[in-house]
Design a protein around this motif. Sequence first.
Motif, PDB file in Angstrom:
ATOM      1  N   TYR A  36       0.823  -1.215   0.000  1.00 57.35           N
ATOM      2  CA  TYR A  36       0.000   0.000   0.000  1.00 57.35           C
ATOM      3  C   TYR A  36       0.853   1.258   0.000  1.00 57.35           C
ATOM      4  O   TYR A  36       0.426   2.301  -0.485  1.00 57.35           O
ATOM      5  N   LYS A  37       2.052   1.154   0.541  1.00 54.30           N
ATOM      6  CA  LYS A  37       2.937   2.323   0.563  1.00 54.30           C
ATOM      7  C   LYS A  37       3.428   2.660  -0.833  1.00 54.30           C
ATOM      8  O   LYS A  37       3.401   3.818  -1.266  1.00 54.30           O
ATOM      9  N   GLU A  38       3.888   1.653  -1.561  1.00 52.15           N
ATOM     10  CA  GLU A  38       4.394   1.855  -2.920  1.00 52.15           C
ATOM     11  C   GLU A  38       3.294   1.764  -3.965  1.00 52.15           C
ATOM     12  O   GLU A  38       3.540   1.971  -5.152  1.00 52.15           O
ATOM     13  N   LYS A  39       2.076   1.389  -3.514  1.00 49.67           N
ATOM     14  CA  LYS A  39       0.913   1.273  -4.404  1.00 49.67           C
ATOM     15  C   LYS A  39       1.175   0.308  -5.560  1.00 49.67           C
ATOM     16  O   LYS A  39       1.063   0.647  -6.736  1.00 49.67           O
ATOM     17  N   ARG A  40       1.541  -0.910  -5.173  1.00 47.42           N
ATOM     18  CA  ARG A  40       1.814  -1.930  -6.186  1.00 47.42           C
ATOM     19  C   ARG A  40       1.557  -3.314  -5.610  1.00 47.42           C
ATOM     20  O   ARG A  40       1.465  -3.495  -4.387  1.00 47.42           O
ATOM     21  N   ILE A  41       1.454  -4.295  -6.498  1.00 45.51           N
ATOM     22  CA  ILE A  41       1.274  -5.697  -6.116  1.00 45.51           C
ATOM     23  C   ILE A  41       2.509  -6.459  -6.587  1.00 45.51           C
ATOM     24  O   ILE A  41       2.833  -6.451  -7.781  1.00 45.51           O
ATOM     25  N   ASP A  42       3.210  -7.086  -5.650  1.00 48.18           N
ATOM     26  CA  ASP A  42       4.419  -7.848  -5.974  1.00 48.18           C
ATOM     27  C   ASP A  42       4.038  -9.290  -6.284  1.00 48.18           C
ATOM     28  O   ASP A  42       3.323  -9.944  -5.504  1.00 48.18           O
ATOM     29  N   LEU A  43       4.530  -9.785  -7.412  1.00 52.40           N
ATOM     30  CA  LEU A  43       4.202 -11.136  -7.866  1.00 52.40           C
ATOM     31  C   LEU A  43       5.448 -11.994  -7.990  1.00 52.40           C
ATOM     32  O   LEU A  43       6.529 -11.502  -8.338  1.00 52.40           O
ATOM     33  N   LYS A  44       5.273 -13.281  -7.724  1.00 50.12           N
ATOM     34  CA  LYS A  44       6.303 -14.274  -8.041  1.00 50.12           C
ATOM     35  C   LYS A  44       5.830 -15.028  -9.270  1.00 50.12           C
ATOM     36  O   LYS A  44       4.670 -15.460  -9.339  1.00 50.12           O
ATOM     37  N   VAL A  45       6.709 -15.159 -10.254  1.00 54.76           N
ATOM     38  CA  VAL A  45       6.350 -15.800 -11.518  1.00 54.76           C
ATOM     39  C   VAL A  45       6.950 -17.194 -11.569  1.00 54.76           C
ATOM     40  O   VAL A  45       8.102 -17.413 -11.151  1.00 54.76           O
ATOM     41  N   GLU A  46       6.179 -18.132 -12.060  1.00 50.03           N
ATOM     42  CA  GLU A  46       6.621 -19.521 -12.182  1.00 50.03           C
ATOM     43  C   GLU A  46       7.968 -19.599 -12.905  1.00 50.03           C
ATOM     44  O   GLU A  46       8.174 -18.954 -13.931  1.00 50.03           O
ATOM     45  N   GLY A  47       8.884 -20.323 -12.314  1.00 48.61           N
ATOM     46  CA  GLY A  47      10.204 -20.444 -12.915  1.00 48.61           C
ATOM     47  C   GLY A  47      11.248 -19.563 -12.242  1.00 48.61           C
ATOM     48  O   GLY A  47      12.415 -19.547 -12.646  1.00 48.61           O
ATOM     49  N   GLY A  48      10.830 -18.804 -11.232  1.00 49.96           N
ATOM     50  CA  GLY A  48      11.798 -18.007 -10.482  1.00 49.96           C
ATOM     51  C   GLY A  48      11.783 -16.518 -10.755  1.00 49.96           C
ATOM     52  O   GLY A  48      12.536 -15.765 -10.137  1.00 49.96           O
TER      53      GLY A  48
END
Length: 485
Positions: A36-48
């Motif tokens: 919420y501070k940076e206003k973003r959603i962090d994702l992990k993608v298959e394969g690293g």
Amino acid sequence: MKSFEEVLADIEQLKGMELSSLSGSAKKITVEKVDYKEKRIDLKVEGGGTDTRSFEEIGKIYEALKSGGFVHVESILNGSGSSRNRPETLLASLPYIDWGQYGGKKCLLYRNENTHALGTTHKLNSDEVEAIAAQMPIGTAINETSSPNYYSVTAPLKYKTNFNTEKYEWNRILFGAPGTGKSWELNKDKNELLSNGGQCERVTFHPDYTYSQFVGTYKPTTKENGDICYEFVPGPFMRTYVKALRSGRTDNPKPYLLIIEEINRARVASVFGDVFQLLDRTEEGTSQYEIQASEDIRKYLALELGGHPSDYPILKIPNNMFLWASMNSADQGVYPMDTAFKRRWDFEYINIDANQEKVECTVNLVKDNPETNVNWNRLRKAINAKLLDTCRVNEDKLLGPFFLSQKAIKADGDKHIIDEEAFRKAFKSKVIMYLFEDAARQYRTRLFKSDICKMYSSICDEFDKHGMAIFGDDFKSAYYDQQKD
């Protein structure tokens, strides 16, 4: 219908779940964090791999979904590949958003009830799609071969929103001498204005700044696949304008603020262009006079706000959009403002000694010589007094309390400057340089001792040896000692 904040909370519930794309062919993603501070959603993608998606991007899609039609994400974001399928996957994994094939394109649809489990997706079959399509406007391509894909929207624009603030003017310019804290004051007021939500963008004008940078223009851009295309690239004014209009459609509109630093360092008549006409505000805060939107801007607004370019024939500033600026008329390289432009702003003067109590601190001007210990604020006022007395300069050439940075005058509990060497360096490179090259350029023999006044380096050398004696042997008794703490 859920608010965007509720949607973000639901996306947060997806953390740790492995989400499959709608096609099933793209790499799976996992939500790691909703920041919420940076206003973003962090994702992990298959394969690293990793990826981030902005709140703005997800919000843009959700605004389209709220309009009640099928939404083609690729059209909303003007992108394809991972730039489209990951935001698409996130939203389709929420239990109240379905997807289906309409017009040969994958589209999302908001449902008023949960139709599947969190973290899974639900595809509408062709009969369901046709049944839904018969009951509501569908956001399809206007021209699939050459025109952008605009999405359907039913909510009208609201220029007079129910946002209300009586404390601040909509168009305001803070002016005063250098170092009076104009930017600090704007920042303080910004935090108060946006205390319950909203957004601010800050821009600094300069002599080469143009209308196309401020409002927007068509520019060549590079797509993810490397192709070059031309599209409208908005400037800070248009970005703030769109956000304010989008928020104005909601039941709880927020303020959107554009801060312009050093507004008179550019030719404002040229930078604002026809937007200048919008600055006249009514008592409710909306533009008193509208202007015609160009074809490029109409298309851009349709892509951002929904509907068709013909829905946006005019530009008009809503009352939840604020424009604040700072200026110093005494600086070199500034441009004059004409009376008509000035008349559309509320000018607020920052006094030369405003907030001076915040800079009451002491320092030894000469290294290891306590006899040269001075109070910085008294020294500043003494210099100003001599500038007024002997050089007859205007007030906007004087030194404000914050002429030196907070780092240079940071003090301990006893109000003694912690890093004296940093102060002495800043005094020479900022205060003496400003006085020598600008404020007292025509009056160096009156401000400085006559035997050193011709060369900046000579003044600095003398300062290292004798401190404020650079301003004359009688400076301490005639000016410094006369100032009150």
